[in-house]
Every structure is written in structure tokens, then in C-alpha cells.
Scaffold this motif. Structure first.
Motif, PDB file in Angstrom:
ATOM      1  N   GLY A  25       3.614  28.069 -20.634  1.00  0.00           N
ATOM      2  CA  GLY A  25       4.890  28.789 -20.721  1.00  0.00           C
ATOM      3  C   GLY A  25       4.713  30.280 -20.486  1.00  0.00           C
ATOM      4  N   GLN A  26       3.665  30.850 -21.073  1.00  0.00           N
ATOM      5  CA  GLN A  26       3.404  32.283 -20.882  1.00  0.00           C
ATOM      6  C   GLN A  26       3.084  32.580 -19.415  1.00  0.00           C
ATOM      7  OE1 GLN A  26       3.762  35.009 -22.473  1.00  0.00           O
ATOM      8  NE2 GLN A  26       2.339  36.467 -21.566  1.00  0.00           N
ATOM      9  N   GLN A  27       2.300  31.687 -18.790  1.00  0.00           N
ATOM     10  CA  GLN A  27       1.978  31.898 -17.364  1.00  0.00           C
ATOM     11  C   GLN A  27       3.246  31.823 -16.511  1.00  0.00           C
ATOM     12  OE1 GLN A  27      -1.238  32.526 -15.953  1.00  0.00           O
ATOM     13  NE2 GLN A  27      -0.011  33.004 -14.160  1.00  0.00           N
ATOM     14  N   LEU A  28       4.089  30.817 -16.763  1.00  0.00           N
ATOM     15  CA  LEU A  28       5.335  30.683 -16.001  1.00  0.00           C
ATOM     16  C   LEU A  28       6.221  31.911 -16.215  1.00  0.00           C
ATOM     17  CD1 LEU A  28       6.237  26.906 -16.512  1.00  0.00           C
ATOM     18  CD2 LEU A  28       5.319  28.000 -14.450  1.00  0.00           C
ATOM     19  N   MET A  43      10.534  26.708 -18.805  1.00  0.00           N
ATOM     20  CA  MET A  43       9.633  27.778 -19.252  1.00  0.00           C
ATOM     21  C   MET A  43       9.881  28.104 -20.735  1.00  0.00           C
ATOM     22  SD  MET A  43       9.534  31.240 -20.004  1.00  0.00           S
ATOM     23  CE  MET A  43      10.821  32.161 -19.148  1.00  0.00           C
ATOM     24  N   ILE A  44      11.157  28.234 -21.100  1.00  0.00           N
ATOM     25  CA  ILE A  44      11.514  28.535 -22.498  1.00  0.00           C
ATOM     26  C   ILE A  44      11.034  27.420 -23.425  1.00  0.00           C
ATOM     27  CG2 ILE A  44      13.508  28.663 -24.092  1.00  0.00           C
ATOM     28  CD1 ILE A  44      12.884  31.268 -22.527  1.00  0.00           C
ATOM     29  N   GLU A  45      11.221  26.194 -22.947  1.00  0.00           N
ATOM     30  CA  GLU A  45      10.777  25.031 -23.713  1.00  0.00           C
ATOM     31  C   GLU A  45       9.287  25.143 -24.023  1.00  0.00           C
ATOM     32  OE1 GLU A  45      12.318  21.447 -21.833  1.00  0.00           O
ATOM     33  OE2 GLU A  45      10.552  20.424 -22.642  1.00  0.00           O
ATOM     34  N   LEU A  46       8.490  25.456 -22.988  1.00  0.00           N
ATOM     35  CA  LEU A  46       7.042  25.544 -23.167  1.00  0.00           C
ATOM     36  C   LEU A  46       6.660  26.761 -24.003  1.00  0.00           C
ATOM     37  CD1 LEU A  46       5.927  24.670 -19.522  1.00  0.00           C
ATOM     38  CD2 LEU A  46       5.552  23.263 -21.548  1.00  0.00           C
ATOM     39  N   LYS A  47       7.269  27.875 -23.697  1.00  0.00           N
ATOM     40  CA  LYS A  47       6.843  29.118 -24.348  1.00  0.00           C
ATOM     41  C   LYS A  47       7.274  29.178 -25.813  1.00  0.00           C
ATOM     42  CE  LYS A  47       6.691  34.053 -24.020  1.00  0.00           C
ATOM     43  NZ  LYS A  47       6.687  35.285 -23.266  1.00  0.00           N
ATOM     44  N   THR A  48       8.407  28.589 -26.130  1.00  0.00           N
ATOM     45  CA  THR A  48       8.983  28.768 -27.471  1.00  0.00           C
ATOM     46  C   THR A  48       9.232  27.461 -28.211  1.00  0.00           C
ATOM     47  OG1 THR A  48      10.089  30.732 -26.646  1.00  0.00           O
ATOM     48  CG2 THR A  48      10.918  29.815 -28.704  1.00  0.00           C
ATOM     49  N   SER A  49       9.918  26.517 -27.531  1.00  0.00           N
ATOM     50  CA  SER A  49      10.426  25.347 -28.254  1.00  0.00           C
ATOM     51  C   SER A  49       9.359  24.383 -28.718  1.00  0.00           C
ATOM     52  CB  SER A  49      11.394  24.565 -27.362  1.00  0.00           C
ATOM     53  OG  SER A  49      12.615  25.215 -27.324  1.00  0.00           O
ATOM     54  N   VAL A  50       8.364  24.150 -27.878  1.00  0.00           N
ATOM     55  CA  VAL A  50       7.408  23.094 -28.228  1.00  0.00           C
ATOM     56  C   VAL A  50       6.652  23.408 -29.522  1.00  0.00           C
ATOM     57  CG1 VAL A  50       7.134  22.166 -25.890  1.00  0.00           C
ATOM     58  CG2 VAL A  50       5.580  23.974 -26.694  1.00  0.00           C
ATOM     59  N   TYR A  88      10.756  15.767 -33.464  1.00  0.00           N
ATOM     60  CA  TYR A  88      10.269  16.635 -32.379  1.00  0.00           C
ATOM     61  C   TYR A  88      11.426  17.082 -31.493  1.00  0.00           C
ATOM     62  CZ  TYR A  88       7.241  18.301 -28.577  1.00  0.00           C
ATOM     63  OH  TYR A  88       6.612  19.087 -27.629  1.00  0.00           O
ATOM     64  N   GLU A  89      12.270  16.124 -31.121  1.00  0.00           N
ATOM     65  CA  GLU A  89      13.400  16.436 -30.238  1.00  0.00           C
ATOM     66  C   GLU A  89      14.411  17.347 -30.935  1.00  0.00           C
ATOM     67  OE1 GLU A  89      13.859  15.874 -26.984  1.00  0.00           O
ATOM     68  OE2 GLU A  89      11.757  15.251 -27.053  1.00  0.00           O
ATOM     69  N   PHE A  90      14.558  17.172 -32.233  1.00  0.00           N
ATOM     70  CA  PHE A  90      15.390  18.090 -33.010  1.00  0.00           C
ATOM     71  C   PHE A  90      14.866  19.525 -32.832  1.00  0.00           C
ATOM     72  CE2 PHE A  90      15.464  20.316 -37.232  1.00  0.00           C
ATOM     73  CZ  PHE A  90      16.817  20.644 -37.256  1.00  0.00           C
ATOM     74  N   GLY A  91      13.589  19.710 -33.031  1.00  0.00           N
ATOM     75  CA  GLY A  91      12.996  21.043 -32.930  1.00  0.00           C
ATOM     76  C   GLY A  91      13.045  21.610 -31.518  1.00  0.00           C
ATOM     77  N   ARG A  92      12.798  20.749 -30.532  1.00  0.00           N
ATOM     78  CA  ARG A  92      12.777  21.198 -29.133  1.00  0.00           C
ATOM     79  C   ARG A  92      14.164  21.701 -28.722  1.00  0.00           C
ATOM     80  NH1 ARG A  92      13.489  19.388 -24.072  1.00  0.00           N
ATOM     81  NH2 ARG A  92      14.334  17.395 -24.761  1.00  0.00           N
ATOM     82  N   ASN A  93      15.190  20.928 -29.035  1.00  0.00           N
ATOM     83  CA  ASN A  93      16.561  21.327 -28.658  1.00  0.00           C
ATOM     84  C   ASN A  93      17.031  22.539 -29.463  1.00  0.00           C
ATOM     85  OD1 ASN A  93      17.772  19.379 -26.592  1.00  0.00           O
ATOM     86  ND2 ASN A  93      16.755  17.997 -28.027  1.00  0.00           N
ATOM     87  N   LEU A  94      16.653  22.571 -30.731  1.00  0.00           N
ATOM     88  CA  LEU A  94      17.006  23.713 -31.572  1.00  0.00           C
ATOM     89  C   LEU A  94      16.391  25.000 -31.007  1.00  0.00           C
ATOM     90  CD1 LEU A  94      18.358  24.459 -34.332  1.00  0.00           C
ATOM     91  CD2 LEU A  94      16.096  24.176 -35.375  1.00  0.00           C
ATOM     92  N   GLY A  95      15.153  24.911 -30.550  1.00  0.00           N
ATOM     93  CA  GLY A  95      14.467  26.076 -29.990  1.00  0.00           C
ATOM     94  C   GLY A  95      15.176  26.615 -28.757  1.00  0.00           C
TER      95      GLY A  95
END
Lengths: 321, 321
Positions: free
Chosen positions: B143-146, B164-171, B195-202
Motif C-alpha cells: 500500500g505504501q509503495q502504491l 491502495m487505501i485498503e492495503l495501506k490502512t484498512s487491512v 475481517y470484512e467489518f474492519g476492512r469496510n470500516l477502514g
């Protein structure tokens, strides 16, 4: 039982695989590139040898060996940034080719992938393996920090310098052997002996490296003699001579280091020889080599199993000069 | 069952301990300093909440929560180097205070110490925990690289930006919850839902963050409105408006971004409003928030156990505007 060369060949074949995902290419191409520069793969082979000393090779040893090699490459990628080194093994370093940020992040992800390989091993030794791997990783970082600190200091004691070399270089050799030994079911005592063998061997190797830079035969050594002297690099020899020289010699030495005249290497070498630095270094190396061999002797397995480790030690550190 | 605040207090007390050795001070003072800057400690608390959703808190959850917070701080230390950020939370960043090399090495050693905490947990879930931790760590690096790649590109699709946001923050938010759930003995299905709760919330949280930078009430938001616009930072809003604007609006926008006039923020906001970017962003956020809540609903535990996670979600992402 395999020889060092046999294990190196086997490991190199296995290591030639994709360790990283394909995307984002901008991140992982830096990792692929760095591994493609190659290397002798000494540390993973030491893990396999430490394992085979006690038993048939445990399939998990290949994973741990791979993790060790990836860890080692992670440290090199980051060290190259810190040292602003343009080349490694004659190739562009990662930060030169892809920029500092990608080299930083590429190193980070390589360390994470090393832990991925560790996590592939069986439950039995997982805690022990990760504990030693982590301890060693922390020590290697500490060694790099001390190295940077010492480069800025005017003088360091020999003891401090040896401790830095131990952390920066020796503990990873020692841990590679011990990680293999753990997977081979070695007793606590045997694990300690094999670790101490590697730790002392690593210091002996570094002393030899410093010695050869000053006194090596350029034909055999394969690189320019006197490089450390030209760069005022702190080495075993320089640290000792600053302790052993008389005040006139010390004054000349410090002047040569500051003024960098054309005949600097030759004149520093003259002072080294006048202070018997060559003899001193050779004997110090011999002491560490002897300690290493005592610990290898003390490992409680039949001596025929130790043959390839002895060969490795004598290959890395020549006993004659 | 504890509330978010209770768990945050408990975690902060436990986290206030020495995580690093005393020497070499030149290395570890950078780590101690960075942790002393503080933070909301949201991620470790999410691990504890993910754990308590299924059972009494497992003692191992404190170790994993600590590892998560150290990992998060490692990424911040390295991100600050890459972004050349002078300040974090009003304090000097590590590389500004101690130099790039120590910030690099301090980050490295902080990651290793995170793995030390993971390695303290019981054998039962060790493999699973490390596997998810590693996968997430790799994704955060990706995510940081993207993010760095996209900053250099003229245009990116909304889908690529979301990924990118998903990788950098949500996961990491998602994984924090799931790591807790694993230690709570949650079933595979429940683990996926949390997990999906957290990913979408992020993702919802990031959309809101971008929204508030442009449309927030400066009094409530607590920071200068329009900072992202002034810096031409790629946000949900900017990426969408470049897709939704007509050619005249797009031309003006690109000109404002290039010329940076004094009234830039006001004029960009006018285009944002003309294109209904505010409504669009609010609805997109709502969609992700709805998805998050559906996954929380689907977790097969009595709804009373979900109360604090619902509170957390509504605290992080306001549903009204």
C-alpha cells in the motif's frame, strides 16, 4: 553427509524460485533484482551443516535456511542505503537503481517474507527458532548502529570494536549453525558449542579480512590492497596500532589520515610493520580460530560428522601465512 | 465486556513499559522517543475487542495487541522518512531528530521486537497468528509503495485508489480484529465477517477523513481545512472530481493545481460542489459503512457482545452530516 559445495549447490537451486508476488512490480522488482546479484550463500549453508551435524537434513531446515538468506539480504539492502554505497558485487545497489524509498520498503518486505518462511516449519521448534532468529536480528541491528557510531568517534577500544564485529557479523553465522542444530534435535550443550564455534570463527574471519586488506598478496586477494587504509576505515589493525604505537608514530599516523598524501598506504604500512601489527593480527586470529575449533571438538557427536564444518572453517580462515 | 475507552485505558497502561534494551542507547532512544509521542492505540484495542467478541480476553491477546501497535509504529517511522515529514502529532519525527539512518534502523528493530511479542503466545494459534500478521505486513508495504507510485502519476482510477487505501490502512484494522478473533477461538466464518467489518470500516473512515479535510467544520475538525487541496494530495474527492467534471471544470482544476493561486482552496471547493462531490463522498462512505455493519450483524454471537464494536464504528465514522 554433504560437503559445503554440495550443500551450496543444493541450496542455490532451491533458492532460485519466486520469493515475492508479481505485483506491485514497483516494489517487488527491487527485491528480485537484489537477490539476482547473487552471493556465496554461506549462512544458509551453515544452517544446513548445523542441522546435518546431528541428523539427516530436516525438511524444515530448508525453510529456515531460506529465511536466514532473506534476512541477510534485507540487512544488506538497508546497510547500502545507510552507507550510501553505489555498488555491491560490481552491480548497482537497490537504492542507486530504484531510489532510497523503494530500497527501504523492499528491505522491509524482504524481512517479512523471511518470517513467512520461518512460519512454514513444524510446531515443535517454532518458538525456539523464532526466539533465536529475533535475538540475532536485534543484535545485527545493534551492530550496524555501533558501526555507524564508531565511524564518527576518534578512538575506540579493541574490546568495543570486537563486540561490534561480533554483533554485526558473527552472531548471524553462529545463529545459522544453531538454528540448524535446534532442528536436528541437538542438546542444549551441543547447541551452545556450535554457536560458540560460529561466533569465534566469525571474528577470526573478520580479523583475516582486515589483515588481507593491508598485507594480502594482491594477486591472491583479488582486490586492491590498502583500501581500508585509504578510507581511514576502522579495522582491527588501525585500532591496535593506535594503542601500540609510540607518540611519534601515532602523530605521523594521524597526520597521514588527515592529509591523505599519495604515498599514504605505503607509509601507514611501514608504521604497521614497525609496530608488528601483522604478527599481532595473525596471532589474534589464530586465538579465535583455536577457540572455535575447541568448541567444535566439544560437540558430542562422532568426529566423522564434523568433517565438512572443519573444512569450512579452514576454507574461511587460513591457518598458515 | 469492556467499552473501547476501558480497553484503551487498560492497553495504554500495559504498553507503558520498556520494550527495548537500554543499549546501544543511540539506537533504542529513537524507538523509545517515537513511542512517547503517543497515539490513540486504536489497532491494539481492536485486537482486544475482536477477542472479547468471542470470549473472555485471552492473556495472549495483550501480546498480539502490543505486537500490532509496535508494527504500526514501525510503519510510521519508515513512512515519515519516505514522506520527508518533519512533524508527527506536533513532535519532531525520528529522522528529523536522530537522522535518517537511525530512523531506518530503529524502525527495523521495532519490527523485530513486534515479532518477539508474537512469539510469546501459546503454541495453539502461533502459526495462524504469524501467517495473518505477515500477510498484513506485506500488504501494508504494498500500500505504501502504491501510494508513492500514485503520487507521481497524473491520474488514477477510483478502483486503484480504493485498493491502495485498503492495503495501506484498512487491512491492518481488519487484521487486528481478526487476530483477536483467532485467539478467541472464532470459527472460520466469523473470522471472515469480523475481517470484512474492519476492512469496510477502514475505507469508510478514509473517505470521511478526505471529506472532512474539504468540507469539515474547522472548529470541530480540529485542523486546517483544505490542506489536501493545497498540496494537490490525491484523495477520494480529487480522483472522483477528475472523473466527474466537464472539460471546462477539469481544465480550471488542473490549472489551479499547477498555479497554486491564493484562492485555490475556495475555487477548488466551488468545483467540488458544482460536481456534487460532497454528496457523492458521503454516500460512498455510507455504502462502506453499511457493508461493515452487515458483516458485524452476520457474526454469529449474541448481539449484546457486539455493542462496543458498534460504538467504535459509530465513533470512527459518523453516520449523519
Amino acid at each position: 553427509m554433504h560437503s559445503f559445495e554440495q550443500l551450496a549447490d543444493l541450496f542455490k537451486k532451491r533458492f532460485e524460485t519466486k520469493h515475492f508476488p508479481a505485483t506491485p512490480q514497483s516494489l517487488y522488482e527491487s527485491c528480485d533484482y537484489f537477490l539476482s546479484i547473487g552471493g556465496k550463500r554461506v549462512r544458509p549453508v551453515m544452517c544446513l551443516m548445523g542441522n546435518e551435524l546431528f541428523d539427516e537434513i530436516n525438511p524444515d531446515a530448508w525453510y529456515v535456511a531460506t529465511a536466514i538468506e532473506l534476512f541477510h539480504n534485507f540487512t544488506l539492502m538497508h546497510d547500502d542505503i545507510m552507507d550510501a554505497a553505489p555498488l555491491r558485487r560490481g552491480m548497482q545497489t537497490v537504492h542507486t537503481k530504484f531510489g532510497n524509498n523503494t530500497a527501504l520498503l523492499g528491505g522491509d518486505v524482504m524481512l517479512v517474507v523471511a518470517y513467512d518462511y520461518l512460519n512454514k516449519i513444524n510446531n515443535t521448534y517454532l518458538h525456539k527458532v523464532i526466539a533465536l532468529f529475533n535475538k540475532t536480528a536485534r543484535e545485527v541491528c545493534e551492530g550496524q548502529q555501533l558501526d555507524m557510531d564508531y565511524e564518527k568517534q576518534q578512538s575506540i577500544s579493541l574490546d568495543d570494536y570486537i563486540r561490534m564485529i561480533e554483533l554485526k557479523t558473527s552472531v548471524l553465522l553462529a545463529a545459522s549453525l544453531q538454528l540448524g542444530a535446534i532442528l536436528g534435535g541437538a542438546s542444549e550443550g551441543n547447541r551452545q558449542h556450535i554457536y560458540e564455534f560460529g561466533r569465534n570463527l566469525g571474528i577470526a574471519f573478520q580479523i583475516q579480512d582486515d589483515y588481507l586488506d593491508a598485507f594480502g598478496d594482491p594477486q591472491k586477494f583479488g582486490k586492491d590492497v590498502g583500501g581500508d587504509i585509504r578510507q581511514n576505515k576502522k579495522t582491527f589493525l588501525l585500532i591496535h596500532v593506535l594503542e601500540a604505537a609510540n607518540s611519534a608514530q601515532k602523530k605521523t599516523l594521524l597526520q597521514l589520515m588527515e592529509e591523505n598524501p599519495a604515498d599514504k598506504v605505503q607509509r601507514v604500512l611501514e608504521i604497521f610493520k614497525a609496530c608488528n601489527v601483522d604478527e599481532w593480527a595473525w596471532q589474534l586470529k589464530q586465538q579465535y580460530m583455536d577457540k572455535a575449533m575447541q568448541h567444535l571438538d566439544a560437540v558430542a557427536v562422532v568426529s566423522s560428522r564434523k568433517k565438512s564444518l572443519m573444512e569450512l572453517a579452514n576454507f574461511l580462515v587460513q591457518r598458515e601465512h
